[in-house]
Write an enzyme that holds these catalytic residues in place. Sequence first.
Site, PDB file in Angstrom:
ATOM      1  N   THR A  87     -48.534 119.300  58.054  1.00  0.00           N
ATOM      2  CA  THR A  87     -47.563 119.924  57.152  1.00  0.00           C
ATOM      3  C   THR A  87     -47.018 121.252  57.658  1.00  0.00           C
ATOM      4  OG1 THR A  87     -49.418 120.887  55.910  1.00  0.00           O
ATOM      5  CG2 THR A  87     -48.485 118.818  55.084  1.00  0.00           C
ATOM      6  N   ARG A  88     -47.733 121.914  58.566  1.00  0.00           N
ATOM      7  CA  ARG A  88     -47.246 123.185  59.117  1.00  0.00           C
ATOM      8  C   ARG A  88     -47.595 123.275  60.592  1.00  0.00           C
ATOM      9  NH1 ARG A  88     -45.210 126.932  55.670  1.00  0.00           N
ATOM     10  NH2 ARG A  88     -45.495 126.456  53.471  1.00  0.00           N
ATOM     11  N   LEU A  95     -51.199 124.274  61.916  1.00  0.00           N
ATOM     12  CA  LEU A  95     -51.740 125.318  61.043  1.00  0.00           C
ATOM     13  C   LEU A  95     -52.324 124.753  59.760  1.00  0.00           C
ATOM     14  CD1 LEU A  95     -49.095 128.205  61.190  1.00  0.00           C
ATOM     15  CD2 LEU A  95     -51.200 127.966  62.509  1.00  0.00           C
ATOM     16  N   SER A  96     -51.727 123.692  59.267  1.00  0.00           N
ATOM     17  CA  SER A  96     -52.185 123.159  57.991  1.00  0.00           C
ATOM     18  C   SER A  96     -51.843 121.685  57.913  1.00  0.00           C
ATOM     19  CB  SER A  96     -51.511 123.915  56.836  1.00  0.00           C
ATOM     20  OG  SER A  96     -52.035 123.511  55.597  1.00  0.00           O
ATOM     21  N   SER A  97     -52.659 120.962  57.151  1.00  0.00           N
ATOM     22  CA  SER A  97     -52.421 119.535  56.997  1.00  0.00           C
ATOM     23  C   SER A  97     -52.940 119.082  55.653  1.00  0.00           C
ATOM     24  CB  SER A  97     -53.105 118.739  58.122  1.00  0.00           C
ATOM     25  OG  SER A  97     -54.506 118.881  58.032  1.00  0.00           O
TER      26      SER A  97
END
Length: 325
Positions: A87-88, A95-97
Amino acid sequence: MGAYDIEIEGLAAEARAALVREIDADGAWAEDPVWREAFAQVPRHLFVPYYYVAGRGGYERRWGQSPNPEARERWVRGAYDDVPLATRLRDGELLSSSSQPSLMARMLVALRVEDGDRVLEVGAGTGYNAALLAHRLGDDDLVTSIDLEPEITESARQHLAAAGHHPVVVTGDGARGVPERAPFDRVIATCALPTVPRAWLAQCRPGARVLTPLSTGLLTLTVRDGEHAEGRFLPSAAYFVPLRGEGRAHPDGMSLAGLPDRAREQELFRFLLVLLRGTLDPREAYGLWEREGEPDRGRYGVTVAGERAWAWLDDPEGPYLWPLP
């Protein structure tokens, strides 16, 4: 609700029902089927308005507001695939999921949440996991989620609000916990750490349960008091984005040169190597692993006692003990 929204909601409901059937078949929540309703009701697509899918030429961005109807359908159906969703990204770094739903289900079951529990989630991600917790507990105020990145916490709040939930989302270092919201009955981390932050134990009630990724596994701890906790790893593998901040994990950077080819292919051996964090030479570690019958994750555990923390094989008293940070 416009024709676009009706179309998307219909596709989402169909895909969500299929995901629930898939997790059902996997048996992930057999021990606590109350989670089935949470996954059946909480709309994952609201938490991933866009995400990235890896392909040969890099990442493809799927977006819910695409002007192309086929692209929108790929987005909403993909939001309910039983896979992690990136997601990022920043400079090619993840960075993010949003974690794989069946893994999330296994983790939430293993957390053993009970009615009225106060839960701290470390790693807000998209907000989806916090929404599942809030739905299960029936009280948004019982759930606190923390993340270091302001962009992540702000988008998580927006996603949660869109889904009708308002747990407390805090921007800060997850390794420090959220003392102003303590005490907690459960702590769940959705990011990889090198050890168990002592601040978490200090913010837990006696008897609290902590579930955190460590090495490439999931560690479950029972908290005795603010300085003592002990528990074992779950049998399944788990790979998470590292925590950012004081308690961040560092890459293991270990060389497997000189080891048999088989060692490179054994995921359980690599779990041991990362858990050891260089306290044993890889060749010595491989010898130990073979002598002990190629132990699976369930034979390993961790003890925290004040400033000391150590991992162990079979018995917290030894003979196989390895210090943790």
